[in-house]
Design a protein around this motif. Structure first.
Motif, mmCIF file in Angstrom:
data_model
loop_
_atom_site.group_PDB
_atom_site.id
_atom_site.type_symbol
_atom_site.label_atom_id
_atom_site.label_comp_id
_atom_site.label_asym_id
_atom_site.label_seq_id
_atom_site.Cartn_x
_atom_site.Cartn_y
_atom_site.Cartn_z
ATOM 1 N N LEU A 269 -6.233 14.966 -3.250
ATOM 2 C CA LEU A 269 -6.048 13.791 -2.399
ATOM 3 C C LEU A 269 -4.799 13.052 -2.824
ATOM 4 O O LEU A 269 -4.593 12.822 -4.004
ATOM 5 C CB LEU A 269 -7.220 12.830 -2.598
ATOM 6 C CG LEU A 269 -8.536 13.216 -1.995
ATOM 7 C CD1 LEU A 269 -9.561 12.192 -2.391
ATOM 8 C CD2 LEU A 269 -8.406 13.269 -0.505
ATOM 9 N N PRO B 294 -16.780 16.405 -5.579
ATOM 10 C CA PRO B 294 -17.640 17.451 -4.989
ATOM 11 C C PRO B 294 -16.850 18.458 -4.160
ATOM 12 O O PRO B 294 -17.377 19.493 -3.792
ATOM 13 C CB PRO B 294 -18.584 16.655 -4.079
ATOM 14 C CG PRO B 294 -18.410 15.233 -4.443
ATOM 15 C CD PRO B 294 -17.069 15.097 -5.020
ATOM 16 N N TYR B 295 -15.623 18.149 -3.867
ATOM 17 C CA TYR B 295 -14.836 19.026 -3.008
ATOM 18 C C TYR B 295 -13.989 20.022 -3.786
ATOM 19 O O TYR B 295 -13.299 20.815 -3.201
ATOM 20 C CB TYR B 295 -13.912 18.196 -2.111
ATOM 21 C CG TYR B 295 -14.671 17.417 -1.072
ATOM 22 C CD1 TYR B 295 -15.031 18.011 0.136
ATOM 23 C CD2 TYR B 295 -15.043 16.114 -1.301
ATOM 24 C CE1 TYR B 295 -15.729 17.297 1.087
ATOM 25 C CE2 TYR B 295 -15.740 15.392 -0.356
ATOM 26 C CZ TYR B 295 -16.087 15.989 0.835
ATOM 27 O OH TYR B 295 -16.776 15.289 1.763
ATOM 28 N N PHE C 68 -12.349 10.644 -7.709
ATOM 29 C CA PHE C 68 -13.646 10.001 -7.797
ATOM 30 C C PHE C 68 -14.481 10.362 -6.564
ATOM 31 O O PHE C 68 -15.666 10.617 -6.641
ATOM 32 C CB PHE C 68 -13.460 8.485 -7.890
ATOM 33 C CG PHE C 68 -14.742 7.710 -7.829
ATOM 34 C CD1 PHE C 68 -15.662 7.796 -8.861
ATOM 35 C CD2 PHE C 68 -15.029 6.906 -6.742
ATOM 36 C CE1 PHE C 68 -16.852 7.081 -8.808
ATOM 37 C CE2 PHE C 68 -16.212 6.191 -6.687
ATOM 38 C CZ PHE C 68 -17.125 6.275 -7.724
ATOM 39 N N PHE C 69 -13.813 10.418 -5.451
ATOM 40 C CA PHE C 69 -14.479 10.809 -4.226
ATOM 41 C C PHE C 69 -14.372 12.319 -3.991
ATOM 42 O O PHE C 69 -15.197 12.903 -3.332
ATOM 43 C CB PHE C 69 -13.865 10.079 -3.019
ATOM 44 C CG PHE C 69 -14.176 8.619 -3.022
ATOM 45 C CD1 PHE C 69 -15.416 8.177 -2.586
ATOM 46 C CD2 PHE C 69 -13.267 7.703 -3.480
ATOM 47 C CE1 PHE C 69 -15.729 6.831 -2.601
ATOM 48 C CE2 PHE C 69 -13.566 6.356 -3.489
ATOM 49 C CZ PHE C 69 -14.804 5.918 -3.054
ATOM 50 N N PRO D 87 -8.322 8.256 -9.060
ATOM 51 C CA PRO D 87 -9.069 7.516 -8.042
ATOM 52 C C PRO D 87 -9.463 8.357 -6.836
ATOM 53 O O PRO D 87 -10.567 8.219 -6.326
ATOM 54 C CB PRO D 87 -8.109 6.414 -7.631
ATOM 55 C CG PRO D 87 -7.232 6.229 -8.803
ATOM 56 C CD PRO D 87 -7.102 7.559 -9.463
ATOM 57 N N GLY D 88 -8.584 9.228 -6.392
ATOM 58 C CA GLY D 88 -8.942 10.076 -5.264
ATOM 59 C C GLY D 88 -10.037 11.047 -5.670
ATOM 60 O O GLY D 88 -10.972 11.300 -4.929
ATOM 61 N N PRO E 90 -5.218 7.275 -1.183
ATOM 62 C CA PRO E 90 -5.629 7.131 0.209
ATOM 63 C C PRO E 90 -5.844 5.713 0.706
ATOM 64 O O PRO E 90 -6.638 5.495 1.597
ATOM 65 C CB PRO E 90 -6.957 7.870 0.204
ATOM 66 C CG PRO E 90 -7.497 7.632 -1.169
ATOM 67 C CD PRO E 90 -6.368 7.267 -2.071
ATOM 68 N N ILE E 91 -5.156 4.728 0.167
ATOM 69 C CA ILE E 91 -5.497 3.359 0.561
ATOM 70 C C ILE E 91 -5.347 3.135 2.070
ATOM 71 O O ILE E 91 -6.086 2.395 2.675
ATOM 72 C CB ILE E 91 -4.691 2.310 -0.249
ATOM 73 C CG1 ILE E 91 -5.267 0.909 -0.003
ATOM 74 C CG2 ILE E 91 -3.213 2.341 0.069
ATOM 75 C CD1 ILE E 91 -4.939 -0.090 -1.044
ATOM 76 N N PHE E 92 -4.439 3.830 2.688
ATOM 77 C CA PHE E 92 -4.280 3.618 4.120
ATOM 78 C C PHE E 92 -4.366 4.927 4.888
ATOM 79 O O PHE E 92 -4.043 4.998 6.048
ATOM 80 C CB PHE E 92 -2.942 2.937 4.421
ATOM 81 C CG PHE E 92 -1.742 3.803 4.175
ATOM 82 C CD1 PHE E 92 -1.060 4.374 5.237
ATOM 83 C CD2 PHE E 92 -1.299 4.046 2.901
ATOM 84 C CE1 PHE E 92 0.023 5.192 5.014
ATOM 85 C CE2 PHE E 92 -0.205 4.853 2.674
ATOM 86 C CZ PHE E 92 0.443 5.429 3.736
ATOM 87 N N GLN E 93 -4.825 5.959 4.199
ATOM 88 C CA GLN E 93 -4.714 7.273 4.808
ATOM 89 C C GLN E 93 -6.053 7.941 5.073
ATOM 90 O O GLN E 93 -6.962 7.834 4.265
ATOM 91 C CB GLN E 93 -3.907 8.182 3.879
ATOM 92 C CG GLN E 93 -2.509 7.685 3.692
ATOM 93 C CD GLN E 93 -1.850 8.368 2.530
ATOM 94 O OE1 GLN E 93 -2.492 8.708 1.555
ATOM 95 N NE2 GLN E 93 -0.563 8.557 2.628
ATOM 96 N N PRO F 293 0.812 -1.226 0.000
ATOM 97 C CA PRO F 293 0.000 0.000 0.000
ATOM 98 C C PRO F 293 0.837 1.264 0.000
ATOM 99 O O PRO F 293 0.490 2.255 -0.646
ATOM 100 C CB PRO F 293 -0.801 -0.094 1.301
ATOM 101 C CG PRO F 293 -0.697 -1.483 1.757
ATOM 102 C CD PRO F 293 0.500 -2.095 1.125
ATOM 103 N N HIS G 151 -1.310 13.983 3.770
ATOM 104 C CA HIS G 151 -2.047 13.088 2.900
ATOM 105 C C HIS G 151 -2.574 13.795 1.666
ATOM 106 O O HIS G 151 -3.275 13.209 0.868
ATOM 107 C CB HIS G 151 -3.219 12.447 3.639
ATOM 108 C CG HIS G 151 -2.771 11.683 4.822
ATOM 109 N ND1 HIS G 151 -1.651 10.901 4.794
ATOM 110 C CD2 HIS G 151 -3.263 11.593 6.072
ATOM 111 C CE1 HIS G 151 -1.475 10.356 5.971
ATOM 112 N NE2 HIS G 151 -2.434 10.779 6.775
ATOM 113 N N GLY H 270 -8.531 11.282 5.406
ATOM 114 C CA GLY H 270 -8.712 12.329 4.407
ATOM 115 C C GLY H 270 -8.162 13.673 4.789
ATOM 116 O O GLY H 270 -7.814 13.912 5.938
#
Lengths: 113, 154
Positions: free
Chosen positions: B143, B118-119, B114-115, B111-112, B146-149, B32, B75, B151
């Motif tokens: 971002l 909206p931010y 994707f979430f 990938p980050g 963030p696999i282990f982190q 990770p 992060h 936000g």
């Protein structure tokens, strides 16, 4: 697939434990990822043990420690009891410690949030 | 003797495979972190294109830009830019320009993102502005993988 199974069974049990502990950690670490956006997956929020003691503030070092602990405990427990029982025991230990911290925090601050 | 040689070779290659698999299992916890580092490096590689697209705000010059890791959480990647203009800025227009430039660049597709999509409007922060409103500092937060982190928008 069969060869992989043979290879898996042919490696030391402790190494399999490290790998399985790591997988458990990664699956639940997704919790933090999902908390970033609007897609809040309640099942991760509920089931991820790291979430409980870290509700007040994100504690990166605690999450990192969980990762290390899960791998080490996975190695010890799988070596001792085999894959299924070993990973169950290590998972129970991780959850117990996190839950204990959650309770301590709850008592100390009168709320986990 | 001849028949035993292929058997021996087969055994050596199997032993090597076994050793490789053992090393993979033992080092798998580092994966990770490795993926995170690789992904963040990829973001940094894409940054020049982003800066280029941000440098076309009408009536303004992109004066300075640099990217750094967010000091508080480590992060997030923060892109800091400084604009200079001859006329005072319309802050809202500038913010909207940034957001659309980010979307055009496809930053929301990582990938980050994707979430984080909206931010975007929230992540474009005006951090400082001169009294005459002609020099402005902006911060765009992304971002990190963030696999282990946790936000950076909390």
């Amino acid at each position: 697939m069969k060869q992989l199974a043979i290879l898996w069974l042919d490696t030391p049990r402790w190494a399999r434990g490290v790998f399985l502990g790591n997988i458990c950690y990664i699956v639940l670490a997704v919790d933090y990822f999902t908390r970033l956006g609007p897609r809040q997956y309640w099942f991760f929020t509920v089931w991820s043990p790291f979430f409980w003691p870290t509700m007040r503030t994100p504690m990166d070092s605690w999450i990192l420690l969980n990762h290390v602990a899960w791998c080490v405990l996975g190695a010890i427990c799988v070596e001792r009891w085999g894959e299924i029982k070993g990973i169950l025991v290590s998972t129970c230990l991780i959850y117990s410690v996190n839950f204990a911290l959650f309770v301590i925090q709850f008592i100390r601050f009168n709320s986990p949030f | 003797m001849q028949a035993s040689t292929p058997k021996l070779e087969h055994k050596i290659s199997y032993d090597l495979l076994k050793l490789g698999f053992l090393v993979f299992l033992v080092l798998s916890p580092l994966l990770p972190y490795g993926i995170t580092m690789a992904y963040n490096s990829y973001l940094l590689v894409r940054t020049p294109a982003l800066i280029k697209s941000l440098s076309v705000f009408p009536g303004a010059t992109l004066d300075k830009s640099y990217i750094r890791q967010d000091g508080q959480t480590n992060h997030c990647l923060e892109l800091i830019v400084r604009y200079k203009s001859k006329v005072p800025y319309d802050q809202e227009k500038l913010r909207a320009f940034y957001t659309s430039a980010l979307l055009k660049q496809g930053w929301h597709k990582h990938p980050g993102g994707f979430f984080a999509k909206p931010y975007f409007s929230k992540s474009t922060m005006i951090v400082d502005i001169s009294t005459d409103q002609k020099i402005i500092w902006l911060r765009v937060t992304f971002l990190a993988f963030p696999i282990f982190q946790p936000g950076c928008f909390q």
